[in-house]
Design a protein around this motif. Sequence first.
Motif, PDB file in Angstrom:
ATOM      1  N   LEU A   1       4.430  -0.962  -1.502  1.00  0.00           N
ATOM      2  CA  LEU A   1       5.688  -0.528  -2.097  1.00  0.00           C
ATOM      3  C   LEU A   1       6.120  -1.595  -3.101  1.00  0.00           C
ATOM      4  O   LEU A   1       6.207  -2.774  -2.768  1.00  0.00           O
ATOM      5  N   GLN A   2       6.361  -1.172  -4.314  1.00  0.00           N
ATOM      6  CA  GLN A   2       6.743  -2.084  -5.379  1.00  0.00           C
ATOM      7  C   GLN A   2       8.119  -2.684  -5.107  1.00  0.00           C
ATOM      8  O   GLN A   2       9.046  -1.982  -4.709  1.00  0.00           O
ATOM      9  N   ASN A   3       8.247  -3.979  -5.337  1.00  0.00           N
ATOM     10  CA  ASN A   3       9.539  -4.642  -5.214  1.00  0.00           C
ATOM     11  C   ASN A   3      10.347  -4.306  -6.459  1.00  0.00           C
ATOM     12  O   ASN A   3       9.939  -4.600  -7.574  1.00  0.00           O
ATOM     13  N   LEU A   4      11.484  -3.674  -6.266  1.00  0.00           N
ATOM     14  CA  LEU A   4      12.320  -3.237  -7.377  1.00  0.00           C
ATOM     15  C   LEU A   4      13.388  -4.270  -7.719  1.00  0.00           C
ATOM     16  O   LEU A   4      14.308  -3.975  -8.467  1.00  0.00           O
TER      17      LEU A   4
ATOM     18  N   ARG B   1       0.833   9.433  -0.284  1.00  0.00           N
ATOM     19  CA  ARG B   1      -0.417  10.189  -0.145  1.00  0.00           C
ATOM     20  C   ARG B   1      -1.134  10.271  -1.493  1.00  0.00           C
ATOM     21  O   ARG B   1      -2.343  10.075  -1.576  1.00  0.00           O
ATOM     22  N   ASN B   2      -0.399  10.520  -2.561  1.00  0.00           N
ATOM     23  CA  ASN B   2      -1.000  10.602  -3.892  1.00  0.00           C
ATOM     24  C   ASN B   2      -1.497   9.243  -4.373  1.00  0.00           C
ATOM     25  O   ASN B   2      -2.519   9.157  -5.052  1.00  0.00           O
ATOM     26  N   ALA B   3      -0.793   8.169  -4.013  1.00  0.00           N
ATOM     27  CA  ALA B   3      -1.195   6.823  -4.425  1.00  0.00           C
ATOM     28  C   ALA B   3      -2.494   6.409  -3.748  1.00  0.00           C
ATOM     29  O   ALA B   3      -3.244   5.607  -4.294  1.00  0.00           O
ATOM     30  N   ARG B   4      -2.784   6.961  -2.579  1.00  0.00           N
ATOM     31  CA  ARG B   4      -4.040   6.643  -1.899  1.00  0.00           C
ATOM     32  C   ARG B   4      -5.236   7.143  -2.697  1.00  0.00           C
ATOM     33  O   ARG B   4      -6.342   6.692  -2.504  1.00  0.00           O
ATOM     34  N   LYS B   5      -4.994   8.080  -3.589  1.00  0.00           N
ATOM     35  CA  LYS B   5      -6.059   8.608  -4.438  1.00  0.00           C
ATOM     36  C   LYS B   5      -6.149   7.845  -5.756  1.00  0.00           C
ATOM     37  O   LYS B   5      -7.046   8.066  -6.539  1.00  0.00           O
ATOM     38  N   GLY B   6      -5.166   6.983  -6.019  1.00  0.00           N
ATOM     39  CA  GLY B   6      -5.116   6.334  -7.322  1.00  0.00           C
ATOM     40  C   GLY B   6      -4.785   4.859  -7.236  1.00  0.00           C
ATOM     41  O   GLY B   6      -5.529   4.070  -6.675  1.00  0.00           O
TER      42      GLY B   6
ATOM     43  N   GLY C   1      -2.517   2.942  -5.623  1.00  0.00           N
ATOM     44  CA  GLY C   1      -2.212   2.237  -4.386  1.00  0.00           C
ATOM     45  C   GLY C   1      -0.863   1.553  -4.389  1.00  0.00           C
ATOM     46  O   GLY C   1      -0.563   0.757  -3.513  1.00  0.00           O
ATOM     47  N   ILE C   2      -0.013   1.850  -5.381  1.00  0.00           N
ATOM     48  CA  ILE C   2       1.330   1.257  -5.460  1.00  0.00           C
ATOM     49  C   ILE C   2       2.351   2.371  -5.662  1.00  0.00           C
ATOM     50  O   ILE C   2       2.149   3.271  -6.474  1.00  0.00           O
TER      51      ILE C   2
END
Length: 171
Positions: free
Chosen positions: A78-81, A136-141, A143-144
Amino acid sequence: LGDVKKAACALHSITEPSEIYHRSTPNTDWELGDEEATLHALGFIDGHRILLQLQGTPQTPQGIGLAFPKTKNTVVGLQNLGNTCYMNAALQCLIHTPLLPDYFNVEYRFDISTEGTWGMGGKLAVAFAELLVDIRNARKGSGIVAPRAIKRVVGDFEPQFAGWKQQDAQE
């Protein structure tokens, strides 16, 4: 029940063969619906749930086609915002809590309360469910994932979290 199935298929433009299931509470098993039976005969009351499933959809031990889709085991961060590391840590705990992602795949929609003046009207639940889809979508791309929607919804509800001041996870 057959009329309900026809209406649901028409509403969602479903033309493939499908089956309709029902259950009275989240804690009971899904039962294949008798399409000739009336809702009254099936004992439908407030909170009764209906599930329309395409024929051939795999069943899961927890229910019928409700498991959070599994993908390759890619770690998603998870990106630090900006001072959101503690929020991200709490979100990671929720994301990895057994059964919670499965619940937020479909089931939570039956439990959202959009009426009344107390609470957030389901906005936080929807934002969390959307975060799970993003993961779920980031697991395909990449990763963030940036949890902007959750931060915004929490900030809208409680202004002390709207800015970028550091907060502790338990808050």
